[in-house]
Design a protein around this motif. Structure first.
Motif, short mmCIF file in Angstrom:
data_model
loop_
_atom_site.label_atom_id
_atom_site.label_comp_id
_atom_site.label_asym_id
_atom_site.label_seq_id
_atom_site.Cartn_x
_atom_site.Cartn_y
_atom_site.Cartn_z
N GLY A 52 36.01 23.54 41.91
CA GLY A 52 35.39 23.76 40.60
C GLY A 52 34.76 25.13 40.51
N TRP A 53 33.70 25.19 39.66
CA TRP A 53 33.13 26.48 39.28
C TRP A 53 31.61 26.46 39.30
N ASP A 54 31.03 27.65 39.47
CA ASP A 54 29.60 27.83 39.30
C ASP A 54 29.22 27.56 37.85
N MET A 55 27.96 27.19 37.63
CA MET A 55 27.52 26.90 36.26
C MET A 55 26.23 27.60 35.88
N ARG A 56 25.45 28.06 36.88
CA ARG A 56 24.11 28.56 36.59
C ARG A 56 23.97 30.03 36.99
N PRO A 57 23.06 30.75 36.32
CA PRO A 57 22.93 32.19 36.53
C PRO A 57 22.68 32.61 37.97
N ALA A 58 22.03 31.77 38.77
CA ALA A 58 21.76 32.14 40.16
C ALA A 58 23.01 32.09 41.03
#
Length: 289
Positions: free
Chosen positions: A134-140
């Motif tokens: 899957g994928w990252d979702m958050r700014p950090a």
């Protein structure tokens, strides 16, 4: 979030048909916006002065990013003038090939002469009590943002890309990632269109106002409506919008520094039948300044 892994052939045929222009016709406002957008001159990438490359259809490419090999599927026309790029991100535990098949982005790219890119996510993403690709979702989280930046660097170097017309969309977990890119990669993207996935990006500050189209289904039981509402509120603040006005199944925000549109349909957690064509029209109407 999850995106269905089943190979629904009939659904895929319907989606591909919609992507090839048999979805909802453009509204009068859309036609006016498209006419204005056509007057915005392209910004040629370095690849426009390089060697001429031929047509590719769903070809797998790889590159090194973040110390690992990452892959993506590429549909691109033969070299000519600068062309747009659409990045399309699959859902959790799904695949680039599956999204390309269900949505018809590759077919639409051939019809309208743009580059469609379907990247593969990274393994080990934890969602809904399990792990998968899957994928990252958050700014950090910057792992996947760096990967997309590397993909764009290669495309702009090797092919003739219009740097004013680079867009991102995605389904479910891929929608959350497209939403993140709208802020984290605002200097490279012209507009985004998350489908069935978006959230509040907290203290992230986009480099410029970002045109956003959010699609969501009332019958979605995977992504809570509250997350989508929080994302809408966040983008309304980021794009300095005033109020929202209803227009059919969509809400168009007013007084914005960049267009913000939210469309809600009856569907469950899936890619709407008319989404590909609708998103492409939104992208065409929103080149970067």
């Amino acid at each position: 979030m999850f995106a269905a892994r089943r190979s629904w052939r009939l659904v895929a045929v319907v989606l591909a048909s919609a992507a090839c222009g048999r979805g909802l016709p453009p509204s009068e406002a859309e036609r006016a916006a498209l006419a204005v957008a056509k007057e915005v001159a392209p910004a040629p990438s370095a690849g426009c002065s390089g060697r001429r490359l031929g047509t590719v259809r769903g070809v797998r490419r790889t590159l090194a990013a973040g110390g690992e090999e990452r892959g993506y599927l590429l549909d691109a026309p033969a070299a000519g003038g600068p062309v747009p790029v659409v990045l399309a991100f699959h859902g959790f535990r799904a695949s680039a090939r599956g999204l390309r098949w269900w949505t018809g982005w590759g077919q639409l790219a051939r019809r309208d002469g743009f580059i469609a890119v379907h990247p593969e996510g990274h393994d080990g993403v934890a969602l809904l009590g399990t792990t998968g690709r899957g994928w990252d979702m958050r700014p950090a989280e910057t792992h996947d943002v760096d990967f997309v930046r590397a993909v764009l660097d290669r495309l702009e170097r090797e092919r003739c890309v219009d740097r004013r017309r680079i867009f991102a969309t995605g389904m479910s977990n891929g929608g959350f990632f497209a939403n993140l890119l709208g802020c984290a990669l605002a200097e490279r993207l012209a507009a985004i269109a998350p489908v069935a996935g978006a959230l509040d990006l907290g203290s992230c500050v986009p480099a410029r106002p970002m045109p956003v189209l959010i699609l969501y289904g009332r019958a979605d039981r995977v992504v809570p409506a509250a997350l989508i509402a929080a994302a809408r509120a966040w983008w309304a603040r980021a794009d300095h919008c005033a109020t929202a006005a209803a227009d059919g199944d969509c809400e168009h925000y007013t007084g914005c520094a960049a267009d913000l549109v939210y469309c809600e349909g009856p569907q469950a957690h899936r890619w709407p039948v008319d989404a590909t064509e609708r998103i492409w029209r939104f992208f065409q109407a929103h080149p970067a300044a």
